[in-house]
Design a protein around this motif. Structure first.
Motif, PDB file in Angstrom:
ATOM      1  N   SER A 180     -42.528  42.948  -6.473  1.00 45.28           N
ATOM      2  CA  SER A 180     -41.308  43.625  -6.043  1.00 45.28           C
ATOM      3  C   SER A 180     -40.346  42.773  -5.214  1.00 45.28           C
ATOM      4  O   SER A 180     -39.138  42.811  -5.400  1.00 45.28           O
ATOM      5  N   VAL A 228     -42.059  39.055   4.455  1.00 42.88           N
ATOM      6  CA  VAL A 228     -42.953  40.173   4.138  1.00 42.88           C
ATOM      7  C   VAL A 228     -44.023  40.260   5.232  1.00 42.88           C
ATOM      8  O   VAL A 228     -44.562  39.232   5.655  1.00 42.88           O
ATOM      9  N   ASP A 257     -39.443  43.072   4.715  1.00 38.94           N
ATOM     10  CA  ASP A 257     -40.189  43.885   3.748  1.00 38.94           C
ATOM     11  C   ASP A 257     -41.492  44.327   4.414  1.00 38.94           C
ATOM     12  O   ASP A 257     -42.488  43.606   4.413  1.00 38.94           O
ATOM     13  N   SER A 293     -42.703  51.281   2.255  1.00 38.13           N
ATOM     14  CA  SER A 293     -43.098  52.039   1.075  1.00 38.13           C
ATOM     15  C   SER A 293     -44.115  53.096   1.487  1.00 38.13           C
ATOM     16  O   SER A 293     -44.970  52.837   2.335  1.00 38.13           O
ATOM     17  N   PHE A 340     -46.018  54.494  -0.934  1.00 37.94           N
ATOM     18  CA  PHE A 340     -46.996  54.499  -2.026  1.00 37.94           C
ATOM     19  C   PHE A 340     -48.340  54.916  -1.415  1.00 37.94           C
ATOM     20  O   PHE A 340     -48.665  54.515  -0.289  1.00 37.94           O
ATOM     21  N   PHE A 344     -46.317  40.872  -3.210  1.00 38.63           N
ATOM     22  CA  PHE A 344     -46.250  41.732  -4.385  1.00 38.63           C
ATOM     23  C   PHE A 344     -44.959  41.423  -5.143  1.00 38.63           C
ATOM     24  O   PHE A 344     -43.927  41.119  -4.529  1.00 38.63           O
ATOM     25  N   ASN A 371     -38.658  54.907  -3.328  1.00 40.28           N
ATOM     26  CA  ASN A 371     -39.836  54.021  -3.215  1.00 40.28           C
ATOM     27  C   ASN A 371     -39.436  52.749  -2.478  1.00 40.28           C
ATOM     28  O   ASN A 371     -38.256  52.533  -2.187  1.00 40.28           O
ATOM     29  N   TYR A 388     -53.383  38.141  -3.928  1.00 42.11           N
ATOM     30  CA  TYR A 388     -52.879  38.328  -5.266  1.00 42.11           C
ATOM     31  C   TYR A 388     -53.470  37.236  -6.131  1.00 42.11           C
ATOM     32  O   TYR A 388     -53.710  36.130  -5.658  1.00 42.11           O
ATOM     33  N   THR A 416     -39.472  49.634  -3.500  1.00 42.23           N
ATOM     34  CA  THR A 416     -38.695  48.689  -4.299  1.00 42.23           C
ATOM     35  C   THR A 416     -37.213  49.056  -4.259  1.00 42.23           C
ATOM     36  O   THR A 416     -36.348  48.206  -4.037  1.00 42.23           O
TER      37      THR A 416
HETATM   38  C1  PLP Z   1     -45.851  47.994  -2.345  1.00 44.19           C
HETATM   39  C2  PLP Z   1     -44.916  46.918  -2.052  1.00 44.19           C
HETATM   40  C3  PLP Z   1     -43.551  46.987  -2.390  1.00 44.19           C
HETATM   41  C4  PLP Z   1     -42.978  48.059  -3.257  1.00 44.19           C
HETATM   42  O1  PLP Z   1     -43.164  49.363  -2.848  1.00 44.19           O
HETATM   43  P1  PLP Z   1     -43.120  50.555  -3.928  1.00 44.19           P
HETATM   44  O2  PLP Z   1     -43.001  51.782  -3.096  1.00 44.19           O
HETATM   45  O3  PLP Z   1     -44.379  50.496  -4.707  1.00 44.19           O
HETATM   46  O4  PLP Z   1     -41.924  50.339  -4.785  1.00 44.19           O
HETATM   47  C5  PLP Z   1     -42.724  45.976  -1.976  1.00 44.19           C
HETATM   48  N1  PLP Z   1     -43.173  44.931  -1.289  1.00 44.19           N
HETATM   49  C6  PLP Z   1     -44.472  44.802  -0.959  1.00 44.19           C
HETATM   50  C7  PLP Z   1     -44.903  43.622  -0.159  1.00 44.19           C
HETATM   51  C8  PLP Z   1     -45.387  45.785  -1.340  1.00 44.19           C
HETATM   52  O5  PLP Z   1     -46.676  45.643  -1.020  1.00 44.19           O
END
Ligand code: PLP
Length: 375
Positions: free
Chosen positions: A86, A136, A162, A186, A188, A84, A57, A319, A59
């Motif tokens: 993380s 990010v 990130d 990610s 996700f 986020f 993932n 957020y 993270t």
């Molecule tokens: C979703 C996200 C993460 C983490 O990704 P996962 O796959 O959910 O662990 C990290 N940083 C940011 C900015 C995110 O939006």
């Protein structure tokens, strides 16, 4: 209307996705193998770097880099306050100290001027050693990587991009996931390129780092999984997820990135006179993980969100809380007045439905409710 319509995407690619999954099952090769290798090669090529290392993932992708760079207690890692959880979590997880930095009010990304100020503050205090900057690419828009790279050079810091939300974005044609010493993303399901579970990847041009990461993600393997030369973790992307991603990456490249930008242009054309719409700097392309508007204040934002809900239009607040106010970071002493922009954004932002399958008609109906309400 869906906030992010994964069903519409599946309906369009059902035959390809089903047969890709079925092939993995028929071959009973569930970990590694050709799906993962093909995906890593294609991702590296698309992004424009030498190495892609997939993992469990987004993270863990970042944690693996913190491990590879031996980030530990006494180290300072600079993270935007508006992101986020993380992004800060992985720093504290290693025992290092996250130094949150306020963001730019237009791009919502880490403010390079404030970043440099924070670095100097840490140096002057002399308690922590500055090690890494984690910009990010928030909501799909690349951070100001050009300025950040200059700062990183000046202070000899590493940069981890990130790009969990940023896959597909670019600055002057250079793609997200190719900035910094290494980048992570990610998969996700709701991210710009999502799989059908959890997944992530690391990108770098550094061959030694790539080799180290490939060892760390499989129990610190040496020659093989049963020869262990360091302490690592188990963090792999499984073959079914890779198979799904191979289909989705084609769709992403063929039309999805263009389609979210179509939705962006339509929203912005119709909303720009009424609310603050996303600002995409010259030369930048966003992959629009979110389309986020700004309202005047919290009352107006919350009331508009309630109104949209009444009309069955989903919206989200990304957020609600700045990083420096998260209970998990209560042990650190942050000065709330350092985060004027983030504090304001948490009260005023609202993310609207955004995905490649959103029709012009649906965009228009969202716009109508907003226009009506704010009149
Ligand atoms: C979703 C996200 C993460 C983490 O990704 P996962 O796959 O959910 O662990 C990290 N940083 C940011 C900015 C995110 O939006």
């Amino acid at each position: 209307m869906e906030f992010r319509d994964l069903k519409a995407q599946y309906d369009k690619y059902k035959i390809e996705i089903d047969s890709a999954i079925q092939e993995v099952i028929s071959n009973t090769n569930f970990i590694g193998g050709k799906e993962v290798n093909t995906l890593e090669q294609r991702l590296a090529e698309y992004v424009g770097v030498k190495y892609c290392i997939t993992c469990a993932n987004g993270t863990e992708a970042m944690t693996l880099l913190m491990m590879a760079w031996d980030i530990k207690e006494g180290d300072a890692v600079f993270v935007p306050d508006f992101t986020f959880f993380s992004t800060g979590e992985i720093v504290s997880f290693r025992g290092a100290t996250p130094i949150f930095v306020d963001v730019d009010r237009d791009t919502f990304n880490i403010d390079p001027i404030k970043l440099e100020k924070e670095i100097n503050k840490v140096l002057k205090e002399g308690k922590l050693t500055p090690k890494v900057i984690i910009p990010v690419d928030l909501f799909g828009l690349p951070a100001d990587h050009i300025e950040i790279e200059k700062i990183a050079k000046t202070y000899s810091l590493r940069v981890l991009e990130d790009a969990a939300q940023g896959f597909g974005g670019s600055i002057n044609g250079k793609r997200a996931c190719s900035f910094g010493d290494a980048a992570t993303t990610s998969f996700f399901p709701a991210k710009p390129l999502g799989c059908y579970g959890d997944g992530g990847a690391i990108f770098t041009n550094d061959s030694e780092l790539a080799e180290l990461l490939n060892s760390l993600k499989v129990h610190g393997k040496g020659d093989n999984k049963y020869d262990n030369v360091r302490i690592g973790v188990n963090s792999r992307l499984d073959s079914i997820q890779a198979a799904v991603l191979n289909v989705k990456l084609t769709a992403f490249i063929e039309h999805e990135l263009e389609d979210v930008n179509r939705v962006y242009r339509l929203y912005t054309e119709k909303l720009k006179e009424i609310v603050d719409t996303p600002i995409i700097p010259e030369g930048y392309v966003s992959s629009f993980a979110q389309y986020t508007i700004k309202l005047k204040n919290k009352e107006e934002r919350d009331a508009l969100q309630a109104k949209l809900k009444e009309e069955s239009i989903p919206s989200m607040v990304y957020y609600t809380k700045p990083m420096h106010k998260q209970g998990a970071f209560a042990e650190y002493d942050y000065d709330d007045s350092d985060f004027e922009v983030t504090n304001g954004l948490c009260d005023t932002v609202l993310s609207l439905p955004m995905h490649p399958y959103l029709s012009d008609k649906d965009v228009n109906s969202v716009v109508e409710v907003i226009a009506d309400y704010l009149k």
